[in-house]
Scaffold this active site. Structure first.
Site, PDB file in Angstrom:
ATOM      1  N   LYS A  33      13.722  -5.327 -14.132  1.00  0.00           N
ATOM      2  CA  LYS A  33      15.190  -5.307 -13.976  1.00  0.00           C
ATOM      3  C   LYS A  33      15.733  -6.742 -13.959  1.00  0.00           C
ATOM      4  O   LYS A  33      16.751  -7.043 -14.571  1.00  0.00           O
ATOM      5  CB  LYS A  33      15.580  -4.580 -12.689  1.00  0.00           C
ATOM      6  CG  LYS A  33      15.330  -3.078 -12.722  1.00  0.00           C
ATOM      7  CD  LYS A  33      16.090  -2.398 -13.850  1.00  0.00           C
ATOM      8  CE  LYS A  33      15.864  -0.897 -13.883  1.00  0.00           C
ATOM      9  NZ  LYS A  33      16.546  -0.248 -15.029  1.00  0.00           N
ATOM     10  N   TYR A  89       8.193  -3.082 -11.692  1.00  0.00           N
ATOM     11  CA  TYR A  89       9.439  -2.344 -11.996  1.00  0.00           C
ATOM     12  C   TYR A  89      10.640  -3.237 -11.669  1.00  0.00           C
ATOM     13  O   TYR A  89      11.502  -3.458 -12.510  1.00  0.00           O
ATOM     14  CB  TYR A  89       9.523  -1.042 -11.197  1.00  0.00           C
ATOM     15  CG  TYR A  89      10.947  -0.572 -11.028  1.00  0.00           C
ATOM     16  CD1 TYR A  89      11.633  -0.773  -9.840  1.00  0.00           C
ATOM     17  CD2 TYR A  89      11.617   0.013 -12.092  1.00  0.00           C
ATOM     18  CE1 TYR A  89      12.954  -0.402  -9.701  1.00  0.00           C
ATOM     19  CE2 TYR A  89      12.940   0.408 -11.959  1.00  0.00           C
ATOM     20  CZ  TYR A  89      13.598   0.185 -10.755  1.00  0.00           C
ATOM     21  OH  TYR A  89      14.919   0.560 -10.630  1.00  0.00           O
ATOM     22  N   SER A 121      19.322  -2.688 -10.542  1.00  0.00           N
ATOM     23  CA  SER A 121      18.947  -2.123  -9.242  1.00  0.00           C
ATOM     24  C   SER A 121      19.026  -3.175  -8.145  1.00  0.00           C
ATOM     25  O   SER A 121      18.778  -4.355  -8.387  1.00  0.00           O
ATOM     26  CB  SER A 121      17.512  -1.582  -9.326  1.00  0.00           C
ATOM     27  OG  SER A 121      17.013  -1.284  -8.037  1.00  0.00           O
TER      28      SER A 121
END
Ligand code: WQD
Length: 339
Positions: free
Chosen positions: A154, A150, A125
Site C-alpha cells: 500500500k 501487504y 489503508s
C-alpha cells in the site's frame, strides 16, 4: 451516464461501492477475477439495484484483458480495489503480494494513460501509519515501516501514484486510507464473505455467534488502553462506499496532475472488548470468547482524524458502531451457519 471501472468490484467494499455509484448516477463496470469474491455478490447487487451490473471476469494483471475493458467501454474514471489483503498471508507469500498488488496498479495506470482516462480513486489503508506516535492520525502523520508485505504494497502504491503525478501525467488521483471496514448493506443482500477462517474481528464475532466458530479469542487484554484490548476505528462499509463517490465527484472538478490523500474513518476509536459488548447488546446474543495472547504485528491503538475529508469532500460517517454490528449480524443470519 459516466462509466466507472471498479477493479475488485465483486469484493466486499467494491460491491457496496457499486451500489452507491448507481445511486449517485454513475454506471459501474466491474472487473474481478473472483479469487477472493463470489459470483453470488452479483446477484446481491441485482437484488438491490433491480438490474444487472456489467462484470468482466478478468485478472487485473492481465494487460490485454484490462485493455479490452477500456476498448469496449468509454471509461470516465477508475476505482482500484483489486489487491490481496490478508496481513498474515502476506508474510508467508510476499512475492505474490508484491507482484499482484503492484503490477495490477501499473496495468491500470498504463491503460488509463492509453485511453485518456484521468480520474482514479485508490484503495489504501491506515496500515501505512503503523503504530502512530500521536493520535488521532491525520494525513500528515508520518508513515511508518509497514508491519507486513501487504501494508508495504500500500505504501509503495501510494509512492507510485505520487511520483506519477509529479511526472505531470495527465491524471487526477485520490488515495483513500481506510480504517477498519465493517458492516453490510442494510438490506442484507450484500456483505462480507471472508474465505475460510476470518482474520478480521467482526466476521469472526458473527461466525461465533451463529455457531460456525466455537469461540472468539480476544488477542490480548494487557495493552495500554482503557480495558487492555486494542483500539481501532470501525467504519461502516456503506459510509466507506460513499467516500468513493464523493472522491470521484471531487476529482472531476480538479485541475490536471492532481493527487491527494484522505483518511476514511469515523474519527472514533473502540476497543475489541467494546465491540464484543456492543455486539452482544445489538444481537441479544451472549458471545463465547476468551482472552488469548497478543497477535504479532498488531498496533495497539489507531483511529482517524477525519477533519480533512469532512471539510474538503464534505463527507462524514453517518453510521454508528451499533449500526455496523447490527448490519453484520443480519447479514450473518441470512448466510446462516453454513461455511
Ligand atoms: C482488529 C482488532 C485484533 C480477530 C487489518 C488490516 C487492515 C485492514 C483491516 C485490509 C485487532 C483483534 C481480531 C480476532 C481479535 N485490512 N482481533 N480476535 O488488524 O486492525 O486491520 O484488517 O484492508 O489493513 O491491517 O483488523 O479485524 O484483524 O483486527 O482480538 O479473532 O481485533 O487483535 O486488535 P486490523 P482485524
Amino acid at each position: 451516464m459516466k462509466k466507472i471501472l471498479i477493479t475488485g468490484g465483486a469484493g466486499y467494499i467494491g460491491s457496496h461501492t457499486a451500489v452507491e455509484l448507481v445511486n449517485a448516477g454513475f454506471e459501474p463496470i466491474i472487473l474481478d477475477n473472483f479469487s477472493n469474491s463470489e459470483k453470488s455478490t452479483l446477484s446481491g447487487l441485482e437484488e438491490i439495484l433491480g438490474r444487472e451490473i456489467i462484470c468482466y471476469e478478468e485478472d487485473c494483471n492481465d494487460r490485454e484483458a484490462v485493455e479490452k475493458v477500456f476498448k469496449q467501454n468509454q471509461i470516465s474514471g477508475v476505482i482500484h480495489f483489486a489487491a490481496y489483503k490478508a496481513v498474515g498471508e502476506s508474510t508467508q507469500l510476499p512475492l505474490n503480494y508484491y507482484k499482484n498488488n503492484i503490477d495490477s496498479l501499473l496495468v491500470i495506470l498504463e491503460c488509463m494513460s492509453k485511453y485518456g482516462v484521468k480520474d482514479l480513486v485508490f484503495s489504501s489503508s491506515c496500515t501505512v501509519y503503523g503504530q502512530p506516535d500521536v493520535l488521532p492520525v491525520t494525513e500528515s502523520t508520518p508513515r511508518k515501516d509497514a508491519e507486513s508485505p501487504y501494508g508495504n504494497t500500500k505504501k509503495i502504491c501510494e509512492d507510485i501514484l505520487s511520483d506519477y503525478v509529479k511526472s505531470k501525467a495527465s491524471v487526477r488521483i485520490i488515495s483513500l486510507r481506510y480504517f477498519n471496514p465493517v458492516g453490510a448493506h442494510p438490506s442484507s443482500a450484500l456483505g462480507e464473505l471472508p474465505l475460510g477462517t476470518p482474520n478480521n474481528l467482526v466476521p469472526f464475532i458473527t461466525q461465533t455467534a451463529v455457531g460456525i466458530r466455537e469461540k472468539l479469542t480476544v488477542f490480548g487484554d494487557d495493552y495500554d488502553t482503557e480495558d487492555g484490548s486494542c483500539v481501532r476505528d470501525y467504519i461502516h462499509v456503506m459510509d466507506l462506499a460513499d467516500a468513493h463517490v464523493k472522491s470521484l465527484e471531487y476529482l472531476s472538478k480538479q485541475e490536471d496532475h492532481f493527487y491527494d490523500i484522505f483518511n476514511v474513518g469515523t474519527g472514533r476509536g473502540n476497543t475489541v472488548l467494546e465491540v464484543v459488548q456492543t455486539f452482544e447488546r445489538v444481537s441479544g446474543k451472549s458471545l463465547n470468547y476468551t482472552i488469548g495472547p497478543r497477535r504479532p504485528g498488531d498496533v495497539v491503538k489507531v483511529w482517524a482524524d477525519t477533519s480533512k475529508i469532512n471539510n474538503v469532500l464534505g463527507w462524514k460517517a453517518q453510521y454508528s458502531l451499533e449500526d455496523s454490528l447490527r448490519d453484520s449480524w443480519n447479514w450473518q443470519l441470512k448466510l446462516g451457519a453454513v461455511v
